[in-house]
Design an enzyme around this catalytic site. Structure first.
Site, PDB file in Angstrom:
ATOM      1  N   HIS A 240      -6.885  -0.469   7.497  1.00  0.00           N
ATOM      2  CA  HIS A 240      -5.871  -1.378   6.940  1.00  0.00           C
ATOM      3  C   HIS A 240      -4.541  -0.482   6.619  1.00  0.00           C
ATOM      4  O   HIS A 240      -4.508   0.309   5.664  1.00  0.00           O
ATOM      5  CB  HIS A 240      -6.240  -2.036   5.741  1.00  0.00           C
ATOM      6  CG  HIS A 240      -5.626  -3.249   5.321  1.00  0.00           C
ATOM      7  ND1 HIS A 240      -4.173  -3.559   5.642  1.00  0.00           N
ATOM      8  CD2 HIS A 240      -5.841  -4.294   4.341  1.00  0.00           C
ATOM      9  CE1 HIS A 240      -4.021  -4.738   5.206  1.00  0.00           C
ATOM     10  NE2 HIS A 240      -4.589  -5.207   4.447  1.00  0.00           N
TER      11      HIS A 240
ATOM     12  N   ASN B 232       4.303  -6.796  -0.674  1.00  0.00           N
ATOM     13  CA  ASN B 232       3.878  -5.749  -1.766  1.00  0.00           C
ATOM     14  C   ASN B 232       4.950  -4.966  -1.619  1.00  0.00           C
ATOM     15  O   ASN B 232       4.638  -3.550  -2.143  1.00  0.00           O
ATOM     16  CB  ASN B 232       2.552  -5.527  -1.487  1.00  0.00           C
ATOM     17  CG  ASN B 232       1.464  -6.407  -1.728  1.00  0.00           C
ATOM     18  OD1 ASN B 232       1.489  -7.008  -2.517  1.00  0.00           O
ATOM     19  ND2 ASN B 232       0.456  -6.206  -0.798  1.00  0.00           N
TER      20      ASN B 232
ATOM     21  N   TYR C 253      -0.035  -1.280   1.768  1.00  0.00           N
ATOM     22  CA  TYR C 253      -1.306  -0.662   1.246  1.00  0.00           C
ATOM     23  C   TYR C 253      -0.874   0.927   1.526  1.00  0.00           C
ATOM     24  O   TYR C 253       0.232   1.044   2.355  1.00  0.00           O
ATOM     25  CB  TYR C 253      -2.561  -0.842   1.229  1.00  0.00           C
ATOM     26  CG  TYR C 253      -2.677  -2.356   1.092  1.00  0.00           C
ATOM     27  CD1 TYR C 253      -2.842  -2.638  -0.303  1.00  0.00           C
ATOM     28  CD2 TYR C 253      -3.037  -3.351   1.966  1.00  0.00           C
ATOM     29  CE1 TYR C 253      -3.182  -3.777  -1.140  1.00  0.00           C
ATOM     30  CE2 TYR C 253      -3.144  -4.641   1.386  1.00  0.00           C
ATOM     31  CZ  TYR C 253      -3.440  -4.759  -0.039  1.00  0.00           C
ATOM     32  OH  TYR C 253      -3.354  -6.198  -0.545  1.00  0.00           O
TER      33      TYR C 253
ATOM     34  N   ASN D 179       0.419  -4.465   5.137  1.00  0.00           N
ATOM     35  CA  ASN D 179       0.768  -5.328   3.982  1.00  0.00           C
ATOM     36  C   ASN D 179       0.733  -4.584   2.591  1.00  0.00           C
ATOM     37  O   ASN D 179       0.669  -4.788   1.282  1.00  0.00           O
ATOM     38  CB  ASN D 179      -0.558  -6.121   3.557  1.00  0.00           C
ATOM     39  CG  ASN D 179      -0.749  -7.051   4.661  1.00  0.00           C
ATOM     40  OD1 ASN D 179      -0.043  -7.240   5.545  1.00  0.00           O
ATOM     41  ND2 ASN D 179      -2.013  -8.140   4.600  1.00  0.00           N
TER      42      ASN D 179
ATOM     43  N   THR E  45      -9.871 -10.847   1.313  1.00  0.00           N
ATOM     44  CA  THR E  45     -10.460 -10.591   0.088  1.00  0.00           C
ATOM     45  C   THR E  45     -11.020 -11.503  -0.555  1.00  0.00           C
ATOM     46  O   THR E  45     -10.398 -12.688  -0.584  1.00  0.00           O
ATOM     47  CB  THR E  45      -9.508  -9.717  -0.793  1.00  0.00           C
ATOM     48  OG1 THR E  45      -8.887  -8.428  -0.077  1.00  0.00           O
ATOM     49  CG2 THR E  45     -10.040  -9.523  -2.063  1.00  0.00           C
TER      50      THR E  45
END
Length: 372
Positions: free
Chosen positions: A184, A245, A189, A187, A29
């Site tokens: 994705h 996260n 998400y 991580n 990102t």
């Protein structure tokens, strides 16, 4: 006696793509999209084209719907303007001789109401990612980080709607000229929020058993195959041992071996494993890597603080097919050549990672032509 050629710099056939080396630029990102509308732009096209020497580029995460957005100034791939903007990027990469996949992204609970028009984020379950911050901009455009908002649990019809959004995003990516897409699913998400037991307390067909927690992953993977028209054009990113996260699984080896087996049965082109790479992170056991290789017949990409020497060993030992180098690609547009020649790497300016313009994005120097 001649030395065996370094496999990192050998070509690799992946579906219909012929990669000139085994070096992957993974998704990172950078928050440089044009406003309003989060549209990819000419600056982004220059950035990716500079790095076309990679065997494969995977774009930064690009959100599939407005409710899938989690960070300020990140690009989407669901409006005509965004698709046209990405076409500028893919045209530039292809003109420079490169290959590029789009990483498709729904952040789920890792968002903030200010990014979602006042709506609450969505997730597998109504469990907040406590202590996790997301990147936002205030009304004056000043960036900063805030605690991720409390999510609400998705109803089953909404889950199916999101599967459809992934399918359409894959179609949009192909229209934009990408060579394929990467889901994705790592991580912390949305897809990861269904996979990991610590983020999923559902009691329906999407929660509880490993099979149920992998159901959404399988449905999305199949939708991406339909959207791209080819299994070879689909990759999946997983992060078995990371706890980024707030996503933690009670038995990651069992869960992710089952995930790899499922993806092998679907026939997706590659799995991209993000190893935990922070200080004192748990090492991914070799036995686990061998289990993944045994159950998944496709291409395996590994990422996680790899050096040229570690990459060569991984490829030579056979448990990896391609190696992704993340942070070094930020500051070194010609990273493959630097790795090949042993040249020094440019240092990264961390203050320019998210947001801004040319500085810290497209102004990192390449090696002089003579040195290269």
């Amino acid at each position: 006696m001649s030395r065996t050629p370094n496999p990192l710099f050998q070509p690799y056939a992946f579906g219909s793509l012929q990669l000139p080396n085994r070096i992957v630029m993974p998704p990172m990102t950078r928050s440089r999209s044009s406003q309003p509308g989060d549209v990819p732009n000419a600056l982004m096209a220059e950035y990716y084209a500079q790095r076309a020497g990679a065997g494969l580029i995977v774009s930064e995460g690009t959100w599939i719907s407005p409710l899938g957005k989690g960070y300020a100034w990140t690009p989407g791939i669901c409006t005509p303007e965004q698709v046209a903007g990405w076409r500028k990027v893919t045209d530039a990469v292809h003109a420079a001789g490169g290959r590029i996949f789009a990483q498709l992204w729904h952040v789920g609970r890792l968002s903030h109401v200010s990014l979602l028009g006042g709506q609450a984020p969505v997730s597998s379950s109504a469990i907040q990612a406590t202590g996790v911050n997301v990147f936002v901009a205030d009304n004056d455009g000043k960036p900063g980080f805030v605690q991720a908002s409390m999510p609400r649990a998705l109803a089953v019809p909404e889950i199916q709607e999101i599967v459809g959004q992934f399918r359409q995003a894959a179609r949009n990516a192909m229209e934009a000229g990408f060579d394929g897409v990467e889901l994705h699913a790592a991580n912390g998400y949305l897809v990861n929020q269904f996979i990991d037991s610590g983020a999923n307390d559902r009691t329906d067909q999407y929660g509880g058993s490993v099979e149920n927690r992998l159901r959404f992953l399988g449905e999305v993977a199949n939708a991406l195959v339909e959207g791209t028209g080819s299994k070879d054009r689909v990759g999946i990113r997983l992060a078995p041992l990371t706890t980024l996260n707030g996503c933690v699984d009670a038995d990651p080896e069992t869960t992710y071996t089952a995930a790899a087996k499922l993806l092998g049965e679907i026939g997706v082109g590659y799995i991209h494993i993000a190893e935990a790479d922070w200080e004192d992170a748990p090492d991914m056991p070799m036995a686990f890597k061998q289990r993944l290789r045994a159950v998944y017949p496709g291409t395996l990409i590994y990422a996680g603080k790899y050096t040229a020497a570690r990459a060569e060993a991984a490829l030579s030992e056979g448990w990896a097919d391609l190696i992704a180098f993340g942070r070094p690609f930020v500051a070194n547009p010609d990273l493959p050549e630097r790795l090949r020649t042993g040249a020094m790497l440019n240092p990264t300016d961390r203050d320019t990672l998210f947001g801004g313009g040319v500085h810290g994005y497209t102004d990192y120097p390449a090696l002089p032509a003579k040195a290269a």
